[in-house]
Design a protein around this motif. Structure first.
Motif, mmCIF file in Angstrom:
data_model
loop_
_atom_site.group_PDB
_atom_site.id
_atom_site.type_symbol
_atom_site.label_atom_id
_atom_site.label_comp_id
_atom_site.label_asym_id
_atom_site.label_seq_id
_atom_site.Cartn_x
_atom_site.Cartn_y
_atom_site.Cartn_z
ATOM 1 N N ARG A 1 6.275 -6.419 -9.914
ATOM 2 C CA ARG A 1 6.786 -5.044 -9.856
ATOM 3 C C ARG A 1 6.560 -4.440 -8.478
ATOM 4 O O ARG A 1 7.402 -3.726 -7.950
ATOM 5 N N ILE A 2 5.380 -4.745 -7.904
ATOM 6 C CA ILE A 2 5.107 -4.212 -6.563
ATOM 7 C C ILE A 2 6.110 -4.793 -5.569
ATOM 8 O O ILE A 2 6.698 -4.083 -4.756
ATOM 9 N N GLU B 1 9.095 -5.947 -6.087
ATOM 10 C CA GLU B 1 10.441 -5.394 -6.290
ATOM 11 C C GLU B 1 10.541 -3.993 -5.705
ATOM 12 O O GLU B 1 11.518 -3.640 -5.067
ATOM 13 N N ARG B 2 9.478 -3.208 -5.932
ATOM 14 C CA ARG B 2 9.490 -1.841 -5.391
ATOM 15 C C ARG B 2 9.625 -1.854 -3.875
ATOM 16 O O ARG B 2 10.398 -1.114 -3.295
ATOM 17 N N SER C 1 13.130 -2.880 -2.785
ATOM 18 C CA SER C 1 14.188 -1.888 -2.961
ATOM 19 C C SER C 1 14.002 -0.703 -2.012
ATOM 20 O O SER C 1 14.949 -0.004 -1.695
ATOM 21 N N ALA C 2 12.782 -0.500 -1.533
ATOM 22 C CA ALA C 2 12.554 0.655 -0.654
ATOM 23 C C ALA C 2 12.960 0.367 0.794
ATOM 24 O O ALA C 2 13.138 1.279 1.582
ATOM 25 N N ARG D 1 4.692 -1.477 1.665
ATOM 26 C CA ARG D 1 4.419 -0.701 0.457
ATOM 27 C C ARG D 1 3.715 0.608 0.818
ATOM 28 O O ARG D 1 4.102 1.684 0.387
ATOM 29 N N SER E 1 5.820 3.237 2.606
ATOM 30 C CA SER E 1 6.787 3.995 1.811
ATOM 31 C C SER E 1 6.092 4.965 0.863
ATOM 32 O O SER E 1 6.747 5.668 0.116
ATOM 33 N N SER E 2 4.781 5.002 0.900
ATOM 34 C CA SER E 2 4.114 5.987 0.041
ATOM 35 C C SER E 2 3.770 7.236 0.867
ATOM 36 O O SER E 2 3.604 7.149 2.078
#
Ligand code: B12
Ligand code: SF4
Length: 657
Positions: free
Chosen positions: A156-157, A159-160, A163-164, A266, A269-270
């Motif tokens: 899931r990480i 994929e996130r 997509s970002a 990751r 994008s946060s």
């Protein structure tokens, strides 16, 4: 107590803080609260009693808690022999290490869930430790449940992150000196037009200067573009010493890059990036401040933990269909020899292997496109003979039509593996095997100093096998190992050239000793007075007390002649530098060379010196070869030697001697 222990003593921890255990370079463990050495058993007891420990490497300050826990389980397992060691190691690692990395910044509810999994996994470890009677079956169930949960979260990480970000790869051709400024302006312009949020560059010694200059321009054009540098030129020690602080980049990644890069994307994008928890990353607290370098990343256990760039389509089909394209595959990463001058094992305390099935799938994938040449970039394909043979057997069963290249350390081959190579080669007329064999020198002392104690009988055994099975070898030598004199290098060259006489399938590549970032060689070099310079090519040995520059120049010119003789058309039964270019009279240079040697009854060195004189007579003044300091010697060997010295001239010259 050693000096190291005395100078690095730190205040002991107390209260609810985990107890700090230091691990010294001699592997001893030191309890900073009790001020005494402790054993693994004692640490296990502390955990069973509910205590928390943190194990750190005394020198690097890396966190070794997960590794030490794995060691404890391993020892417990040896005692009880009830559960599978591999499974338990997996539990410890998945439960503790991977989860910790993910916890380092998974963001929001995801992070909480990962934390829950981590806690559950750690709890299981504790109970396993406490109740030695846990059955193997139960342990396996627990492990697979926790691993599946983690794998799901991991996906899931990934994929996130995917997509970002809209990721695009720019493949740059090698930028030479001539068009340097022009290319720099062109690529900086291209980037300015694209306005990427993040520019990521792979730094190898041949492009470091280019990317440093490019980063400066990109930042000048748009200071908001963030830049990350990774690749073999990034060394954790150099980062910690502040050597890269002057670069116009925001992040540097040392060691294995895939997971660090994913974690960085990751976090970026946060809304509130947490960079401190990403192992292998260096970042700045504010623009222009020195880098803060996080602990090193623990290498992946299996390369299968990282998605395959081929099977996931990261490497475009368009690339794999280009004419003459070569695919670089890994069956393993790291090296267990750990030679002092080498970076294959940098930040890698062990070898990580790929799954055999995945390697075979990757080969199938690339050969189903247009790839007819595969380079396995492993340090030593035969590091685990059983693994290497299984890969070869799988390939033979698959029967792909392709040439294969492997690196092999002398001694890491046996009759069976050699026969498998030969069998693969016989599958199709196009099939071929090239084995890169790192000899470096035949002199034992410098090899031992480099922690590579290979004796000549191992070279002999390896060459005998290659000859028996007619395997094509590319032999590598190093010029200028610490302590080597001209006479030592001559001894190696005489030996290797003799080997080439009766075997049409050898190539000989000499490399100038290089002080690569992050290698132990740099410390040894200080003791031995080696002078490295970037005057001509990066990290190159210029001279040493045992090999003053005039001797080095002699070596460079002789090996330039060897390169021209051996590695281009006319020597072996195939062409190495340009494999497309074959000629029917392909052994003319080889034969003329040995005819001349026998007729004149001289050593190889004497014959090479005559050729050096011959080269001086015909080469134009602009040729690097005839210039005083022979600048860019290796570039001349690879890129210029063939064009500047013709085959016909060579054969004629040798016959006239
Ligand atoms: C294939 C290869 C070649 C091929 C190149 C083919 C090609 N176009 O790819 C050929 C044969 C032409 C070649 C030639 C040379 N090579 Co070469 N080569 C390799 C080799 C074997 C594989 C590279 C590779 O794909 N590795 C696999 C990937 C996964 O590893 P990686 O590149 O290190 O990348 C990882 C990390 O560094 C990091 N990372 C990389 N980039 C980035 C970017 C970002 C943003 C991030 C976050 C992370 C990151 O993540 C990756 C995955 O973990 C390496 C050794 C090795 N096994 O790595 C040497 C190596 C790259 N070569 C090296 C050298 C010295 C040379 C030569 C100079 C040798 C010589 N004397 O002639 C020449 C010069 C070539 C030139 N351009 O001028 C050195 C470079 C040292 C350095 N500090 O840069 C290496 C490391 C070998 C060594 N001696 O230690 N080479
Ligand atoms: S030089 Fe070769 S054998 Fe030595 S550590 Fe590097 S890859 Fe391994």
């Amino acid at each position: 107590m050693t000096d190291e222990q005395e100078t690095t003593a730190e205040p002991a921890t107390s209260g609810t803080e985990p107890k700090v255990i230091k691990r010294y370079t001699n592997r001893k463990l030191y309890d900073t609260v009790e001020s005494r050495y402790v054993t693994l058993d004692e640490i296990a007891e502390m955990i069973k009693a509910g205590g928390e420990v943190k194990v750190i490497d005394n020198r690097t300050k890396d966190d070794l808690t997960a590794v030490t826990l794995a060691q404890i389980i391993f020892e417990e397992e040896k005692k009880s022999s009830r559960t599978s060691m591999r499974t338990l190691l997996g539990l410890i690692r998945q439960g503790s290490e991977v989860a910790q990395q993910m916890v380092g910044g998974a963001g929001g509810d995801l992070r909480e869930r990962v934390d829950a999994v981590r806690q559950a996994a750690e709890h299981r470890v504790q109970s396993l430790l406490a109740r030695g009677q846990q059955t193997g079956e139960k342990a396996r169930e627990l492990v697979s449940a926790s691993q599946e949960a983690l794998a799901g979260l991991q996906r899931r990480i990934d994929e996130r992150v995917r997509s970002a970000w809209d990721l695009r790869v720019l493949q740059l051709p090698l930028v030479g000196e001539l068009l340097y400024l022009e290319k720099l302006a062109e690529i900086a312009h291209l980037i300015a037009e694209e306005r990427p949020a993040l520019l990521a560059c792979s730094l190898y010694m041949w492009n470091t200067r280019f990317f440093a200059d490019l980063a400066e321009r990109v930042k000048r054009n748009d200071p908001t573009t963030r830049i990350v540098f990774g690749g073999p030129e990034m060394a954790t020690d150099y980062l910690r010493e502040g050597r890269y602080d002057g670069l116009h980049v925001d992040f540097c990644v040392s060691g294995e890059g895939e997971l660090t890069f994913r974690d960085l994307l990751r976090e970026l994008s946060s809304p509130e990036p947490e960079l401190a928890g990403i192992p292998g990353l260096s970042y700045r607290a504010a623009d222009g401040t020195p880098f803060t370098t996080n602990p090193r990343r623990t290498p992946v256990r299996s390369l299968a933990e990282i998605p395959s760039p081929f099977l996931t389509g990261v490497v475009d089909d368009e690339v794999l269909r280009r004419p003459n394209v070569e695919a670089n595959l890994e069956t393993q990463r790291g090296c267990n020899l750990r030679c002092a001058y080498c970076i294959y094992h940098k930040d890698m305390d062990r070898i990580s292997y790929n799954e055999i099935q995945r390697t075979l799938e990757e080969v199938a994938h690339v050969t189903q496109r247009a790839v007819r040449r595969i380079r396995f970039v492993d340090a030593n394909f035969g590091s685990d003979l059983a693994h290497a043979k299984a890969v070869m057997r799988g390939l033979i069963a698959m029967r792909p039509e392709t040439k294969l290249m492997f690196e092999l350390i002398p001694g890491f081959i046996d009759e069976e593996l050699a026969a498998l190579f030969a069998e693969f080669r016989s599958l199709h007329p196009w099939n071929d095997i090239t084995l890169g064999v790192g000899v470096q020198t035949i002199n034992y002392e410098p090899l031992k100093l480099m922690r590579r104690g290979i004796r000549i009988d191992r070279f002999e055994r390896t060459f005998a096998l290659l000859k028996k099975h007619e395997l094509f070898a590319k032999i590598d030598l190093i010029l200028g190992l610490p302590g080597e004199r001209l006479a030592d290098i001559e001894r190696t060259l005489e030996y290797m050239l003799d080997k080439l006489r009766h075997h049409s399938a050898h190539l000989l590549c000499c490399h100038v000793m290089r002080g690569l970032p992050g290698t132990e060689l740099l410390t040894i070099a200080e003791r031995h007075g080696l002078v490295f310079t970037s005057r001509h090519e990066p990290h190159e040995l210029y001279e040493s007390p045992t090999l003053p520059r005039p001797d080095m120049l002699k070596c460079l010119r002789r090996t330039a002649v060897i390169f021209r003789l051996v590695n281009h058309e006319g020597w072996a039964d195939r062409e190495f530098v340009d494999p497309q270019d074959r000629r029917p009279d392909s052994r003319a240079v080889h034969d003329a060379y040995f005819r001349a040697k026998d007729r004149l009854a001289v050593s190889h060195m004497a014959l090479l010196d005559r050729l050096v004189h011959g080269f001086f007579e015909i080469l134009p003044r602009r040729s690097y070869f005839v210039q005083d300091d022979f600048p860019f010697a290796e570039t001349w060997w690879w890129a210029h030697s063939k064009h500047e010295v013709g085959t016909e001239w060579l054969v004629g010259f040798l016959d006239r001697l």
